[in-house]
Structure formats: C-alpha cells, structure tokens
Write a protein that holds these residues in place. Structure first.
Motif, PDB file in Angstrom:
ATOM      1  N   MET A 248       0.853  -1.172   0.000  1.00  0.00           N
ATOM      2  CA  MET A 248       0.000   0.000   0.000  1.00  0.00           C
ATOM      3  C   MET A 248       0.889   1.222   0.000  1.00  0.00           C
ATOM      4  O   MET A 248       1.772   1.349   0.820  1.00  0.00           O
ATOM      5  N   SER A 249       0.625   2.121  -0.917  1.00  0.00           N
ATOM      6  CA  SER A 249       1.332   3.388  -0.845  1.00  0.00           C
ATOM      7  C   SER A 249       0.562   4.263   0.129  1.00  0.00           C
ATOM      8  O   SER A 249      -0.643   4.360   0.068  1.00  0.00           O
TER       9      SER A 249
ATOM     10  N   GLY B  70      -5.922   9.056  -1.709  1.00  0.00           N
ATOM     11  CA  GLY B  70      -6.081   8.341  -2.970  1.00  0.00           C
ATOM     12  C   GLY B  70      -5.502   6.936  -2.920  1.00  0.00           C
ATOM     13  O   GLY B  70      -5.758   6.128  -3.805  1.00  0.00           O
ATOM     14  N   ALA B  71      -4.719   6.606  -1.902  1.00  0.00           N
ATOM     15  CA  ALA B  71      -4.159   5.263  -1.753  1.00  0.00           C
ATOM     16  C   ALA B  71      -5.269   4.279  -1.399  1.00  0.00           C
ATOM     17  O   ALA B  71      -6.269   4.649  -0.772  1.00  0.00           O
ATOM     18  N   THR B  72      -5.095   3.023  -1.815  1.00  0.00           N
ATOM     19  CA  THR B  72      -6.045   1.966  -1.481  1.00  0.00           C
ATOM     20  C   THR B  72      -5.281   0.754  -0.976  1.00  0.00           C
ATOM     21  O   THR B  72      -4.094   0.589  -1.273  1.00  0.00           O
ATOM     22  N   ALA B  73      -5.970  -0.106  -0.241  1.00  0.00           N
ATOM     23  CA  ALA B  73      -5.351  -1.336   0.246  1.00  0.00           C
ATOM     24  C   ALA B  73      -6.413  -2.393   0.482  1.00  0.00           C
ATOM     25  O   ALA B  73      -7.480  -2.096   1.024  1.00  0.00           O
ATOM     26  N   ALA B  74      -6.107  -3.617   0.068  1.00  0.00           N
ATOM     27  CA  ALA B  74      -6.955  -4.759   0.377  1.00  0.00           C
ATOM     28  C   ALA B  74      -6.359  -5.445   1.594  1.00  0.00           C
ATOM     29  O   ALA B  74      -5.144  -5.584   1.712  1.00  0.00           O
ATOM     30  N   GLY B  75      -7.201  -5.840   2.512  1.00  0.00           N
ATOM     31  CA  GLY B  75      -6.747  -6.515   3.722  1.00  0.00           C
ATOM     32  C   GLY B  75      -7.946  -6.879   4.568  1.00  0.00           C
ATOM     33  O   GLY B  75      -9.000  -7.223   4.035  1.00  0.00           O
ATOM     34  N   ALA B  76      -7.793  -6.795   5.873  1.00  0.00           N
ATOM     35  CA  ALA B  76      -8.885  -7.148   6.776  1.00  0.00           C
ATOM     36  C   ALA B  76      -8.818  -6.286   8.027  1.00  0.00           C
ATOM     37  O   ALA B  76      -7.739  -5.930   8.491  1.00  0.00           O
ATOM     38  N   VAL B  77      -9.982  -5.956   8.553  1.00  0.00           N
ATOM     39  CA  VAL B  77     -10.063  -5.247   9.821  1.00  0.00           C
ATOM     40  C   VAL B  77     -10.409  -6.254  10.908  1.00  0.00           C
ATOM     41  O   VAL B  77     -11.001  -7.297  10.645  1.00  0.00           O
ATOM     42  N   PHE B  78     -10.020  -5.926  12.115  1.00  0.00           N
ATOM     43  CA  PHE B  78     -10.290  -6.775  13.265  1.00  0.00           C
ATOM     44  C   PHE B  78     -11.608  -6.351  13.887  1.00  0.00           C
ATOM     45  O   PHE B  78     -11.796  -5.181  14.211  1.00  0.00           O
TER      46      PHE B  78
END
Length: 171
Positions: free
Chosen positions: A1-2, A37-45
């Motif tokens: 992720m930038s 404007g940055a994006t990221a795929a992941g997961a929240v707790f």
C-alpha cells in the motif's frame, strides 16, 4: 500500500500473534480507500461479542466507536494501525450483516450520489435508523456517526462524512 506516514503505523507482529493480547477477534476482508487516494486490500479486526443475533461487533460500530482514532488493519502478513481521519471510505464486497439488520428494523434509505474531496463519486443508498419525521437526506447526513453506511450493488461502503464534499439525492 502506498501511504503517508501520518495515516499508517506498521506493526511487525503478524495477525495470528495478536491473540496473545487477550482480545478475541475475527478478521473481516475489506478494501480501504484513503483520502490521499491510496487503497489497500486486507482485513479489519472485529471483536467477538457473542450475543443472540451476532458473533462479532459490526464494522460500522467499530468505525464509529467513540474515542477510537486508529483501526487495526491486517495486510501482507502484517498489522497496520490506520488513522481513521485518513480514511475516505471502507468497502466490504458484500452486504454487511448490519445492513440486513437495519432493514429488518425498518431503516430509512435514501438514494444518493456522493462527491468526495478527492473527486471520486459514489452512488448507492444511505441506510440509517431514523424516527418518523427525521428521515430527510439532511437528517441522515447530520446524524452523529462519522462513517455512514452506503448500500451499493454487490458491496457496502462506510463513507467518512469528513471526506464528503457534497451529496445529491437521486431518483
């Protein structure tokens, strides 16, 4: 992720090691869209809270929890703490279970197009519990929550009011 250093604080601990902190939680896959404007795929707790109607806290509840400034976010085998003020919206690629609960309770829905500060437009239905006579678009936008649920085809978004420039009602 930038990302900018003010939005994310990385942790060297992998998500599976967080159980040592004694907080029972589960991971919910999402995509974060930062105001930069940055994006990221992941997961929240989400904390586990066994109750009659669900096993974990809701995503909207977690995002709107009073006093919470950072959101634990797992991506790439690491945990980052994301500053909520830096988040434009959170995308869940499905209907959030809490949206179904809101509909079952007779929630108000308002079809809208939202323009964000970064120039992006989002379309969908704002969903909220509101008393009769307080279901206008302005009422839904001026509620206390920082992140507003927006139901769109095939996904649910939680949009930060602070990232919104304007909202247009649509038919």
């Amino acid at each position: 992720m930038s990302h900018s250093s003010t939005a994310l604080i990385p942790s060297e601990r992998p998500p599976e090691e967080l159980a040592a902190f004694g907080i029972a939680s589960t991971l919910l896959p999402v995509r974060l869209f930062l105001r930069s404007g940055a994006t990221a795929a992941g997961a929240v707790f989400l904390r586990k809270i066994p109750s009659a109607d669900r096993e974990t806290e809701s995503l909207g509840g977690r995002l709107n929890e009073p006093g919470v400034a950072f959101l634990p976010f797992a991506a790439g085998g690491r945990v980052e703490l994301v500053r909520l003020a830096a988040v434009a919206y959170v995308e869940l690629l499905d209907e959030a279970p809490e949206i179904a609960r809101l509909h079952a309770l007779g929630a108000a829905t308002e079809p809208v197009e939202i323009e964000l500060a970064n120039g992006e437009s989002l379309a969908g239905d704002l969903v909220a519990i509101a008393p009769p006579g307080r279901r206008r678009l302005s009422d839904l936008l001026n509620r206390g929550e920082t992140f507003l649920p927006l139901e769109a085809p095939g996904r649910t978004l939680f949009v930060s009011r602070d990232a919104i420039v304007r909202v247009l009602g649509r038919q």
